[in-house]
Design a protein around this motif. Structure first.
Motif, mmCIF file in Angstrom:
data_model
loop_
_atom_site.group_PDB
_atom_site.id
_atom_site.type_symbol
_atom_site.label_atom_id
_atom_site.label_comp_id
_atom_site.label_asym_id
_atom_site.label_seq_id
_atom_site.Cartn_x
_atom_site.Cartn_y
_atom_site.Cartn_z
ATOM 1 N N GLY A 107 0.840 -1.199 0.000
ATOM 2 C CA GLY A 107 0.000 0.000 0.000
ATOM 3 C C GLY A 107 0.870 1.242 0.000
ATOM 4 N N VAL A 108 0.310 2.337 -0.453
ATOM 5 C CA VAL A 108 1.060 3.589 -0.547
ATOM 6 C C VAL A 108 0.255 4.711 0.093
ATOM 7 C CG1 VAL A 108 2.021 5.296 -2.137
ATOM 8 C CG2 VAL A 108 2.234 2.871 -2.663
ATOM 9 N N VAL A 109 0.914 5.520 0.917
ATOM 10 C CA VAL A 109 0.312 6.720 1.495
ATOM 11 C C VAL A 109 1.205 7.894 1.121
ATOM 12 C CG1 VAL A 109 -0.392 7.903 3.598
ATOM 13 C CG2 VAL A 109 -0.611 5.410 3.441
ATOM 14 N N HIS A 110 0.642 8.861 0.424
ATOM 15 C CA HIS A 110 1.438 10.018 0.007
ATOM 16 C C HIS A 110 1.151 11.225 0.892
ATOM 17 C CE1 HIS A 110 1.692 8.188 -4.295
ATOM 18 N NE2 HIS A 110 2.689 7.800 -3.538
ATOM 19 N N ALA A 111 2.185 11.760 1.508
ATOM 20 C CA ALA A 111 2.047 13.024 2.235
ATOM 21 C C ALA A 111 1.859 14.142 1.207
ATOM 22 C CB ALA A 111 3.288 13.263 3.091
ATOM 23 N N PRO A 112 1.451 15.355 1.647
ATOM 24 C CA PRO A 112 1.110 16.424 0.689
ATOM 25 C C PRO A 112 2.240 16.783 -0.269
ATOM 26 C CG PRO A 112 0.369 17.003 2.892
ATOM 27 C CD PRO A 112 1.200 15.762 3.031
ATOM 28 N N ILE A 113 1.854 16.961 -1.520
ATOM 29 C CA ILE A 113 2.785 17.494 -2.533
ATOM 30 C C ILE A 113 2.254 18.855 -2.972
ATOM 31 C CG2 ILE A 113 3.606 15.257 -3.358
ATOM 32 C CD1 ILE A 113 1.341 16.927 -5.691
ATOM 33 N N SER A 114 3.087 19.617 -3.665
ATOM 34 C CA SER A 114 2.672 20.915 -4.188
ATOM 35 C C SER A 114 2.571 20.810 -5.705
ATOM 36 C CB SER A 114 3.688 21.997 -3.806
ATOM 37 O OG SER A 114 3.499 23.154 -4.589
ATOM 38 N N LYS A 115 1.374 21.009 -6.227
ATOM 39 C CA LYS A 115 1.210 20.958 -7.682
ATOM 40 C C LYS A 115 1.939 22.132 -8.340
ATOM 41 C CE LYS A 115 -3.135 18.483 -7.176
ATOM 42 N NZ LYS A 115 -3.050 18.382 -5.703
ATOM 43 N N THR A 116 2.060 23.238 -7.608
ATOM 44 C CA THR A 116 2.825 24.390 -8.113
ATOM 45 C C THR A 116 4.289 24.000 -8.285
ATOM 46 O OG1 THR A 116 1.344 25.935 -6.989
ATOM 47 C CG2 THR A 116 3.499 26.774 -7.650
ATOM 48 N N ALA A 117 4.835 23.300 -7.292
ATOM 49 C CA ALA A 117 6.233 22.870 -7.368
ATOM 50 C C ALA A 117 6.438 21.883 -8.509
ATOM 51 C CB ALA A 117 6.658 22.256 -6.037
ATOM 52 N N TRP A 118 5.475 20.971 -8.694
ATOM 53 C CA TRP A 118 5.574 20.038 -9.823
ATOM 54 C C TRP A 118 5.617 20.805 -11.137
ATOM 55 C CZ3 TRP A 118 2.340 14.886 -9.622
ATOM 56 C CH2 TRP A 118 2.847 14.071 -8.598
ATOM 57 N N ASN A 119 4.774 21.795 -11.252
ATOM 58 C CA ASN A 119 4.731 22.591 -12.475
ATOM 59 C C ASN A 119 6.051 23.330 -12.689
ATOM 60 O OD1 ASN A 119 3.750 25.290 -14.055
ATOM 61 N ND2 ASN A 119 2.494 23.522 -14.567
ATOM 62 N N MET A 120 6.619 23.854 -11.607
ATOM 63 C CA MET A 120 7.909 24.554 -11.703
ATOM 64 C C MET A 120 9.020 23.616 -12.153
ATOM 65 S SD MET A 120 7.570 26.812 -8.203
ATOM 66 C CE MET A 120 9.108 27.729 -8.304
ATOM 67 N N ALA A 121 8.879 22.322 -11.819
ATOM 68 C CA ALA A 121 9.878 21.319 -12.204
ATOM 69 C C ALA A 121 9.609 20.742 -13.589
ATOM 70 C CB ALA A 121 9.906 20.202 -11.165
ATOM 71 N N GLY A 122 8.566 21.246 -14.262
ATOM 72 C CA GLY A 122 8.237 20.774 -15.605
ATOM 73 C C GLY A 122 7.382 19.528 -15.627
ATOM 74 N N ILE A 123 6.796 19.162 -14.484
ATOM 75 C CA ILE A 123 5.924 17.990 -14.401
ATOM 76 C C ILE A 123 4.482 18.466 -14.545
ATOM 77 C CG2 ILE A 123 5.162 16.096 -12.931
ATOM 78 C CD1 ILE A 123 8.118 16.661 -11.587
#
Length: 217
Positions: A107-123
């Motif tokens: 199983g996988v539990v993901h702590a919060p990510i930032s979609k803004t940061a992903w976008n800044m990284a080109g994701i």
């Protein structure tokens, strides 16, 4: 771990100090162990970096961290999104899914990510859900939320509210219902009662407050 510059490391650390967690699972943290040490979170709990899941000991009081180094950790600003933290959290999510797909973890539990940061990284993924669908090579996906006794499957996700009505169509509603039924079967509920929510107030009031219920829903 989620975004190493955000609240994720603290949430993970505090969660793994709870003995109840270890009674239910063997927790393995994926991320850069420096995120714990940099914030001095290792005072009441030992941080144990490892390079292979097989090295984990799962002992309460010691947090096993599958160490994924962030090359520019010293340049990563804390408390705000950056390309560095965005790329790091993306890699953490990616590795967690690789471990799940290969059945190394259950199983996988993901702590919060930032979609803004992903976008800044080109994701360009708008969120976890879409990325997980791609990594699992699954065409039809849905986001689900559970708070017993109510369980919810969303038709739309990760779009501005003003665009919601444009993204509602019969096919997407059908996919959401089918995914809900599959989910219930996993939970051994074979004859689930499924209600489809309206979009407009009063379910559109026979077209007076919107026609989506009549023409689509």
């Amino acid at each position: 771990m989620g975004d190493p510059s955000g609240i994720g490391p603290e949430v993970v650390f505090k969660s793994l100090r709870d003995p109840e967690v270890y009674r239910h699972c063997f927790p393995l943290v994926i991320g850069d162990s420096q995120a714990f040490l940099h914030r001095r979170l290792g005072a009441s709990c030992k941080i144990r970096p490892i390079l292979n899941p097989a090295q984990a000991k799962y002992q309460q009081g010691t947090i096993d961290v599958l160490h994924v180094p962030v090359p520019e950790f010293s340049r990563m600003p804390l408390g705000r999104p950056s390309a560095i933290s965005g790329l790091a959290s993306y890699r953490f999510v990616q590795l967690s899914m690789e471990l799940a797909i290969t059945k190394i973890v259950q199983g996988v539990v993901h702590a919060p990510i930032s979609k803004t940061a992903w976008n800044m990284a080109g994701i360009k993924y708008p969120g976890h859900t879409e990325m997980l669908g791609d990594l699992c090579a699954v065409k039809n996906i849905a986001m689900a939320i559970a708070s017993e006794p109510l369980r919810t499957v969303l038709v739309t996700r990760h779009i501005p509210f003003i665009q919601v009505s444009r993204h509602i169509n019969k096919e997407e509603i059908q996919i959401a219902v089918e995914q809900a039924i599959l989910w219930m079967r996993v939970l051994k509920i074979y004859r689930p009662r499924i209600g489809v929510c309206a979009l407009n107030p009063h379910a559109g009031e026979n077209g007076l407050l919107g026609k989506e219920e009549i023409h689509v829903i």
